[in-house]
Design a protein around this motif. Structure first.
Motif, PDB file in Angstrom:
ATOM      1  N   GLU A 186      27.063   4.714   1.280  1.00  0.00           N
ATOM      2  CA  GLU A 186      25.570   4.579   1.370  1.00  0.00           C
ATOM      3  C   GLU A 186      24.928   3.687  -0.048  1.00  0.00           C
ATOM      4  OE1 GLU A 186      24.591   8.711   0.696  1.00  0.00           O
ATOM      5  OE2 GLU A 186      25.222   9.112   2.774  1.00  0.00           O
ATOM      6  N   MET A 187      25.848   3.857  -1.113  1.00  0.00           N
ATOM      7  CA  MET A 187      25.304   2.758  -2.365  1.00  0.00           C
ATOM      8  C   MET A 187      25.220   1.491  -2.005  1.00  0.00           C
ATOM      9  SD  MET A 187      27.238   5.023  -5.393  1.00  0.00           S
ATOM     10  CE  MET A 187      26.935   3.777  -6.728  1.00  0.00           C
ATOM     11  N   ALA A 188      26.477   0.929  -1.259  1.00  0.00           N
ATOM     12  CA  ALA A 188      26.586  -0.338  -0.746  1.00  0.00           C
ATOM     13  C   ALA A 188      25.707  -0.804   0.171  1.00  0.00           C
ATOM     14  CB  ALA A 188      28.165  -0.534  -0.111  1.00  0.00           C
ATOM     15  N   ILE A 189      25.263   0.012   1.163  1.00  0.00           N
ATOM     16  CA  ILE A 189      24.154  -0.248   2.124  1.00  0.00           C
ATOM     17  C   ILE A 189      22.813  -0.463   1.417  1.00  0.00           C
ATOM     18  CG2 ILE A 189      22.937   0.571   3.992  1.00  0.00           C
ATOM     19  CD1 ILE A 189      25.724   1.877   4.914  1.00  0.00           C
ATOM     20  N   LYS A 190      22.583   0.385   0.511  1.00  0.00           N
ATOM     21  CA  LYS A 190      21.302   0.284  -0.345  1.00  0.00           C
ATOM     22  C   LYS A 190      21.315  -0.854  -1.182  1.00  0.00           C
ATOM     23  CE  LYS A 190      20.479   5.195   0.082  1.00  0.00           C
ATOM     24  NZ  LYS A 190      20.292   6.479  -0.560  1.00  0.00           N
ATOM     25  N   ASN A 191      22.328  -1.312  -1.620  1.00  0.00           N
ATOM     26  CA  ASN A 191      22.351  -2.469  -2.640  1.00  0.00           C
ATOM     27  C   ASN A 191      22.315  -3.953  -2.067  1.00  0.00           C
ATOM     28  OD1 ASN A 191      22.477  -4.070  -4.843  1.00  0.00           O
ATOM     29  ND2 ASN A 191      24.634  -3.249  -5.467  1.00  0.00           N
ATOM     30  N   SER A 192      21.053  -4.408  -1.853  1.00  0.00           N
ATOM     31  CA  SER A 192      21.119  -5.573  -1.191  1.00  0.00           C
ATOM     32  C   SER A 192      21.047  -6.869  -2.136  1.00  0.00           C
ATOM     33  CB  SER A 192      20.010  -5.731  -0.249  1.00  0.00           C
ATOM     34  OG  SER A 192      18.792  -5.584  -0.970  1.00  0.00           O
ATOM     35  N   LYS A 193      20.939  -6.640  -3.439  1.00  0.00           N
ATOM     36  CA  LYS A 193      21.096  -7.602  -4.446  1.00  0.00           C
ATOM     37  C   LYS A 193      22.244  -8.261  -4.627  1.00  0.00           C
ATOM     38  CE  LYS A 193      19.377  -4.129  -7.111  1.00  0.00           C
ATOM     39  NZ  LYS A 193      19.376  -3.322  -8.667  1.00  0.00           N
ATOM     40  N   ALA A 194      22.235  -9.527  -4.055  1.00  0.00           N
ATOM     41  CA  ALA A 194      23.439 -10.316  -4.237  1.00  0.00           C
ATOM     42  C   ALA A 194      23.727 -11.059  -5.747  1.00  0.00           C
ATOM     43  CB  ALA A 194      23.168 -11.271  -3.144  1.00  0.00           C
ATOM     44  N   THR A 195      24.561 -10.803  -6.170  1.00  0.00           N
ATOM     45  CA  THR A 195      24.687 -11.604  -7.658  1.00  0.00           C
ATOM     46  C   THR A 195      24.966 -12.910  -7.524  1.00  0.00           C
ATOM     47  OG1 THR A 195      26.959 -10.689  -7.894  1.00  0.00           O
ATOM     48  CG2 THR A 195      25.308  -9.215  -8.835  1.00  0.00           C
ATOM     49  N   LYS A 196      24.775 -13.624  -8.521  1.00  0.00           N
ATOM     50  CA  LYS A 196      25.144 -14.984  -8.483  1.00  0.00           C
ATOM     51  C   LYS A 196      26.744 -15.310  -8.501  1.00  0.00           C
ATOM     52  CE  LYS A 196      23.873 -19.637 -10.272  1.00  0.00           C
ATOM     53  NZ  LYS A 196      25.271 -20.228 -10.093  1.00  0.00           N
ATOM     54  N   ARG A 197      27.113 -16.019  -7.840  1.00  0.00           N
ATOM     55  CA  ARG A 197      28.485 -15.962  -7.757  1.00  0.00           C
ATOM     56  C   ARG A 197      28.864 -17.500  -8.393  1.00  0.00           C
ATOM     57  NH1 ARG A 197      30.753 -14.057  -1.782  1.00  0.00           N
ATOM     58  NH2 ARG A 197      32.575 -13.839  -3.054  1.00  0.00           N
ATOM     59  N   ASN A 198      29.652 -17.674  -9.362  1.00  0.00           N
ATOM     60  CA  ASN A 198      29.858 -18.884  -9.899  1.00  0.00           C
ATOM     61  C   ASN A 198      31.316 -19.570  -9.213  1.00  0.00           C
ATOM     62  OD1 ASN A 198      27.966 -18.882 -11.645  1.00  0.00           O
ATOM     63  ND2 ASN A 198      29.148 -17.518 -13.011  1.00  0.00           N
ATOM     64  N   THR A 199      31.029 -20.555  -8.274  1.00  0.00           N
ATOM     65  CA  THR A 199      32.086 -20.970  -7.713  1.00  0.00           C
ATOM     66  C   THR A 199      32.261 -22.493  -7.753  1.00  0.00           C
ATOM     67  OG1 THR A 199      30.905 -21.274  -5.573  1.00  0.00           O
ATOM     68  CG2 THR A 199      32.271 -19.216  -5.687  1.00  0.00           C
ATOM     69  N   ARG A 200      33.147 -23.341  -7.412  1.00  0.00           N
ATOM     70  CA  ARG A 200      33.152 -24.861  -7.654  1.00  0.00           C
ATOM     71  C   ARG A 200      32.853 -25.388  -6.100  1.00  0.00           C
ATOM     72  NH1 ARG A 200      38.289 -26.718  -9.683  1.00  0.00           N
ATOM     73  NH2 ARG A 200      36.933 -28.590  -9.657  1.00  0.00           N
ATOM     74  N   LEU A 201      32.713 -24.570  -5.315  1.00  0.00           N
ATOM     75  CA  LEU A 201      32.584 -25.192  -3.949  1.00  0.00           C
ATOM     76  C   LEU A 201      31.605 -26.538  -3.689  1.00  0.00           C
ATOM     77  CD1 LEU A 201      33.199 -24.785  -0.860  1.00  0.00           C
ATOM     78  CD2 LEU A 201      31.216 -23.287  -0.792  1.00  0.00           C
ATOM     79  N   TYR A 202      30.503 -26.243  -4.501  1.00  0.00           N
ATOM     80  CA  TYR A 202      29.692 -27.449  -4.176  1.00  0.00           C
ATOM     81  C   TYR A 202      30.462 -28.687  -5.066  1.00  0.00           C
ATOM     82  CZ  TYR A 202      25.846 -30.593  -4.950  1.00  0.00           C
ATOM     83  OH  TYR A 202      24.765 -31.710  -4.999  1.00  0.00           O
ATOM     84  N   ASP A 203      30.924 -28.515  -5.942  1.00  0.00           N
ATOM     85  CA  ASP A 203      31.585 -29.829  -6.743  1.00  0.00           C
ATOM     86  C   ASP A 203      32.767 -30.166  -5.957  1.00  0.00           C
ATOM     87  OD1 ASP A 203      29.963 -29.212  -8.970  1.00  0.00           O
ATOM     88  OD2 ASP A 203      31.272 -27.908  -9.759  1.00  0.00           O
ATOM     89  N   LEU A 204      33.604 -29.454  -5.074  1.00  0.00           N
ATOM     90  CA  LEU A 204      34.608 -29.778  -4.199  1.00  0.00           C
ATOM     91  C   LEU A 204      34.126 -30.511  -2.996  1.00  0.00           C
ATOM     92  CD1 LEU A 204      36.785 -26.601  -4.650  1.00  0.00           C
ATOM     93  CD2 LEU A 204      37.243 -29.002  -5.502  1.00  0.00           C
ATOM     94  N   LEU A 205      33.030 -29.991  -2.573  1.00  0.00           N
ATOM     95  CA  LEU A 205      32.321 -30.768  -1.407  1.00  0.00           C
ATOM     96  C   LEU A 205      31.716 -32.038  -1.653  1.00  0.00           C
ATOM     97  CD1 LEU A 205      30.691 -27.441   0.252  1.00  0.00           C
ATOM     98  CD2 LEU A 205      32.807 -28.750   1.121  1.00  0.00           C
ATOM     99  N   VAL A 206      31.094 -32.137  -2.744  1.00  0.00           N
ATOM    100  CA  VAL A 206      30.455 -33.558  -3.052  1.00  0.00           C
ATOM    101  C   VAL A 206      31.775 -34.694  -3.425  1.00  0.00           C
ATOM    102  CG1 VAL A 206      29.440 -34.331  -5.026  1.00  0.00           C
ATOM    103  CG2 VAL A 206      28.371 -32.527  -4.302  1.00  0.00           C
ATOM    104  N   LYS A 207      32.965 -34.129  -4.080  1.00  0.00           N
ATOM    105  CA  LYS A 207      33.879 -34.818  -4.232  1.00  0.00           C
ATOM    106  C   LYS A 207      34.548 -35.501  -3.023  1.00  0.00           C
ATOM    107  CE  LYS A 207      35.282 -33.485  -8.773  1.00  0.00           C
ATOM    108  NZ  LYS A 207      36.162 -32.465  -9.657  1.00  0.00           N
ATOM    109  N   LYS A 208      34.333 -34.717  -2.055  1.00  0.00           N
ATOM    110  CA  LYS A 208      35.243 -34.937  -0.522  1.00  0.00           C
ATOM    111  C   LYS A 208      34.366 -35.940   0.230  1.00  0.00           C
ATOM    112  CE  LYS A 208      38.650 -32.010  -0.701  1.00  0.00           C
ATOM    113  NZ  LYS A 208      39.975 -32.271  -0.833  1.00  0.00           N
ATOM    114  N   SER A 209      32.925 -36.119  -0.147  1.00  0.00           N
ATOM    115  CA  SER A 209      32.389 -37.008   0.748  1.00  0.00           C
ATOM    116  C   SER A 209      31.906 -38.327  -0.081  1.00  0.00           C
ATOM    117  CB  SER A 209      30.832 -36.400   0.969  1.00  0.00           C
ATOM    118  OG  SER A 209      30.270 -35.325   0.367  1.00  0.00           O
TER     119      SER A 209
END
Length: 60
Positions: free
Chosen positions: A37-60
């Motif tokens: 129930e707590m999980a369903i009520k908690n729709s606040k997504a926290t900012k996730r610090n990943t390097r996905l954007y950097d990896l995608l930019v380097k590949k193109s």
């Protein structure tokens, strides 16, 4: 999917949704009803610090 209130920082709707939708044949949620129930009520997504954007930019 283990669901316990002692791990309240991980009780987020988006994480529960991801766990359920990635199951191929069967999804078993084990734990406390209150945690689900707590999980369903908690729709606040926290900012996730990943390097996905950097990896995608380097590949193109």
């Amino acid at each position: 999917i283990p669901m316990f209130t002692s791990h309240y920082m991980m009780l987020q709707r988006n994480l529960l949704y991801t766990g359920v939708t990635r199951a191929r044949k069967l999804c078993v949620v084990v734990g406390q009803r209150k945690a689900v129930e707590m999980a369903i009520k908690n729709s606040k997504a926290t900012k996730r610090n990943t390097r996905l954007y950097d990896l995608l930019v380097k590949k193109s």
